[in-house]
Design a protein around this motif. Structure first.
Motif, short mmCIF file in Angstrom:
data_model
loop_
_atom_site.label_atom_id
_atom_site.label_comp_id
_atom_site.label_asym_id
_atom_site.label_seq_id
_atom_site.Cartn_x
_atom_site.Cartn_y
_atom_site.Cartn_z
N ASN A 59 50.18 48.81 21.50
CA ASN A 59 50.36 49.22 20.11
C ASN A 59 49.01 49.40 19.45
OD1 ASN A 59 51.81 49.96 17.86
ND2 ASN A 59 52.88 48.02 17.63
N SER A 60 49.01 50.18 18.38
CA SER A 60 47.78 50.46 17.66
C SER A 60 47.34 49.25 16.84
CB SER A 60 48.00 51.65 16.73
OG SER A 60 46.88 51.86 15.90
N PHE A 71 45.37 56.79 17.84
CA PHE A 71 45.53 55.81 18.91
C PHE A 71 46.52 56.29 19.95
CE2 PHE A 71 47.89 52.42 20.95
CZ PHE A 71 46.89 51.64 21.48
N PHE A 72 47.72 56.67 19.54
CA PHE A 72 48.74 57.02 20.52
C PHE A 72 48.43 58.33 21.24
CE2 PHE A 72 51.46 53.94 18.18
CZ PHE A 72 51.74 53.13 19.26
N ARG A 73 47.83 59.28 20.56
CA ARG A 73 47.45 60.52 21.24
C ARG A 73 46.38 60.27 22.28
NH1 ARG A 73 47.14 64.93 16.26
NH2 ARG A 73 49.30 65.66 16.39
N THR A 74 45.33 59.55 21.90
CA THR A 74 44.21 59.32 22.80
C THR A 74 44.60 58.39 23.95
OG1 THR A 74 42.66 59.60 20.97
CG2 THR A 74 41.84 58.52 22.95
N SER A 75 45.19 57.27 23.61
CA SER A 75 45.58 56.28 24.62
C SER A 75 46.56 56.87 25.62
CB SER A 75 46.19 55.07 23.92
OG SER A 75 46.69 54.15 24.86
N TYR A 107 53.78 56.05 11.13
CA TYR A 107 53.94 55.34 12.40
C TYR A 107 54.96 56.04 13.29
CZ TYR A 107 54.37 51.60 15.81
OH TYR A 107 54.38 50.89 16.99
N PHE A 108 56.07 56.46 12.70
CA PHE A 108 57.10 57.15 13.47
C PHE A 108 56.57 58.48 14.01
CE2 PHE A 108 61.33 55.16 11.92
CZ PHE A 108 60.75 53.90 11.87
N ARG A 109 55.78 59.18 13.20
CA ARG A 109 55.20 60.44 13.63
C ARG A 109 54.27 60.22 14.81
NH1 ARG A 109 53.92 61.98 9.02
NH2 ARG A 109 51.77 61.25 8.86
N ALA A 110 53.51 59.14 14.79
CA ALA A 110 52.60 58.84 15.90
C ALA A 110 53.36 58.51 17.17
CB ALA A 110 51.69 57.67 15.50
#
Length: 250
Positions: A59-60, A71-75, A107-110
């Motif tokens: 999680n971020s 965070f979610f795109r890169t990770s 957060y939901f969009r991420a």
């Protein structure tokens, strides 16, 4: 089976690692604490060597809109690239009920962006969509606190024990890829304001819960179905009052 658990030292990840180990699998916790950083890619290739399955429950550290999306795109991008090099055959990710319905919430969009990367990666996958965890109830209340009051909407709310989230993630990890989603939730459905009135009383917390239809949650105003699963979701068996008896708030 060698299963690498990204975020394997956290709340859900540590439970996943323990449960998989109890069932005879080689469960490898991977997180910055163990020298694996999905944001930079450090340690990923070494951790994924020989892995059959990768489970991502990370999680971020920040829920600010731009930070959590980055965070979610890169990770996830780094993780999927490393999985392709390692020949990983199944990617399992933990996400949130309602991501597709509320892309206006940061957060939901991420999380939805994370899911899209997984779906388009070409790696067989399984997504587990969970409702809110019992363990996060104090944090949710704190975020909604205004002075001596806790402002909550009266929308439906169906939280679940972290242990049952881990169980569902493990089931997905040792099964065949679904290339789709499964939803999981707790066995009881509440009104959010009513749940927190009961919870705060059980915690011995003197804050007053005030019903406010405009109270934000993750930066958005919730609608009636946003926080509960659709029909057909897998339901846990642990009720909140029973869970609280052995997990008092800290």
């Amino acid at each position: 089976m060698r299963i690498v658990v990204i975020g394997g030292t956290g709340l859900i990840g540590s439970k996943v690692v323990a449960r998989l180990g109890e069932h005879g699998h080689e469960a490898v916790p991977a997180s910055p604490n163990t020298g694996v950083d999905t944001l930079t890619g450090a340690g990923l290739d070494e951790a994924l060597a020989g892995a059959d399955v990768v489970v991502d429950v990370s999680n971020s550290p920040s829920f600010e809109d731009a930070a959590v999306l980055d965070f979610f795109r890169t990770s996830t991008g780094n993780l999927l690239a490393a999985e392709k090099k390692a020949g990983v055959g199944h990617h399992v990710a933990l996400s949130v009920v309602g991501t597709e319905e509320r892309p206006d919430i940061g957060y939901f969009r991420a999380k939805l962006a994370q899911e899209r990367l997984i779906e388009e990666s070409g790696i067989p996958f399984s997504l587990v969509h969970a409702t809110q965890f019992f363990e996060f109830a104090p944090r949710i209340a704190d975020a909604a606190t205004d002075g001596d009051t806790v402002r909550m909407p009266s929308v439906l709310f169906q939280p679940i024990a972290g242990e049952e989230v881990a169980e569902a993630v493990c089931k997905a990890a040792v099964g065949s890829p679904t290339n789709g989603r499964v939803e999981i939730a707790g066995p009881e459905r509440f009104r959010m304001d009513g749940f927190f009135r009961t919870a705060l009383a059980a915690w011995g917390d003197r804050r007053e819960v005030v019903t406010d239809p405009d109270a934000p949650y993750y930066g958005g105003v919730m609608r009636e179905p946003d926080l509960v699963p659709a029909d057909g979701a897998a339901l846990g068996t642990v009720k909140y009052t029973n869970w609280l008896a052995t997990n008092p708030p800290k």
